[in-house]
Scaffold this active site. Sequence first.
Site, PDB file in Angstrom:
ATOM      1  N   GLY A  71       0.801  -1.224   0.000  1.00  0.00           N
ATOM      2  CA  GLY A  71       0.000   0.000   0.000  1.00  0.00           C
ATOM      3  C   GLY A  71       0.829   1.267   0.000  1.00  0.00           C
ATOM      4  N   LEU A 119       3.246   2.321   1.687  1.00  0.00           N
ATOM      5  CA  LEU A 119       4.685   2.258   1.979  1.00  0.00           C
ATOM      6  C   LEU A 119       5.534   1.902   0.757  1.00  0.00           C
ATOM      7  CD1 LEU A 119       4.450   0.492   5.451  1.00  0.00           C
ATOM      8  CD2 LEU A 119       5.237   2.826   5.040  1.00  0.00           C
ATOM      9  N   GLU A 148       1.544   0.719  11.704  1.00  0.00           N
ATOM     10  CA  GLU A 148       0.400  -0.039  11.192  1.00  0.00           C
ATOM     11  C   GLU A 148      -0.654  -0.325  12.262  1.00  0.00           C
ATOM     12  OE1 GLU A 148       0.003  -0.171   8.213  1.00  0.00           O
ATOM     13  OE2 GLU A 148       1.777  -0.687   7.074  1.00  0.00           O
TER      14      GLU A 148
END
Length: 156
Positions: free
Chosen positions: A8, A10, A82
């Site tokens: 995603g 990152l 996260e």
Amino acid sequence: MARVFVYGTLKKGQPNYKHMINTAKGLAKFQGRGRTVEKYPLVIAGKYNIPYMLNIPGTGHHVAGEIYSVDDQMLQFLDEFEGCPDMYQRTLMRIEVVEWEGKGGAGEARAAAEGVLECFVYSTATYPPEWVGLPYYDSYDSSGKHGLSYVLRESR
């Protein structure tokens, strides 16, 4: 060093990639590109348009992403970033290597040559049931044609 698969924000060129190259947070070394061996639903959800891989193996698509080797400090940062274990859970998944740049020991080279690696992945089993009905993607791009641009934390 641990192996992490990111799919995603990152990834290179995405809004949170800056964290992957910030050595103050630890070391993350790009190893290559891959995709999940099993299919998973990748959805964009919530008011901030966050990408989530729902932990429902066998549903959705083979999700594309990037493979990194990270040190303990970076792994700890990623867990915090996260929201692990509440928002995402870090689990081992089998990742098919699509393109390999990594340099490592003989065992790592052999695993890459065989095409499948075990990597930590931040997916979620704690999501609202309606997310299962959202569109599934095989690859994430914050500025993709879905029109759901990710909202940075500093802008929330």
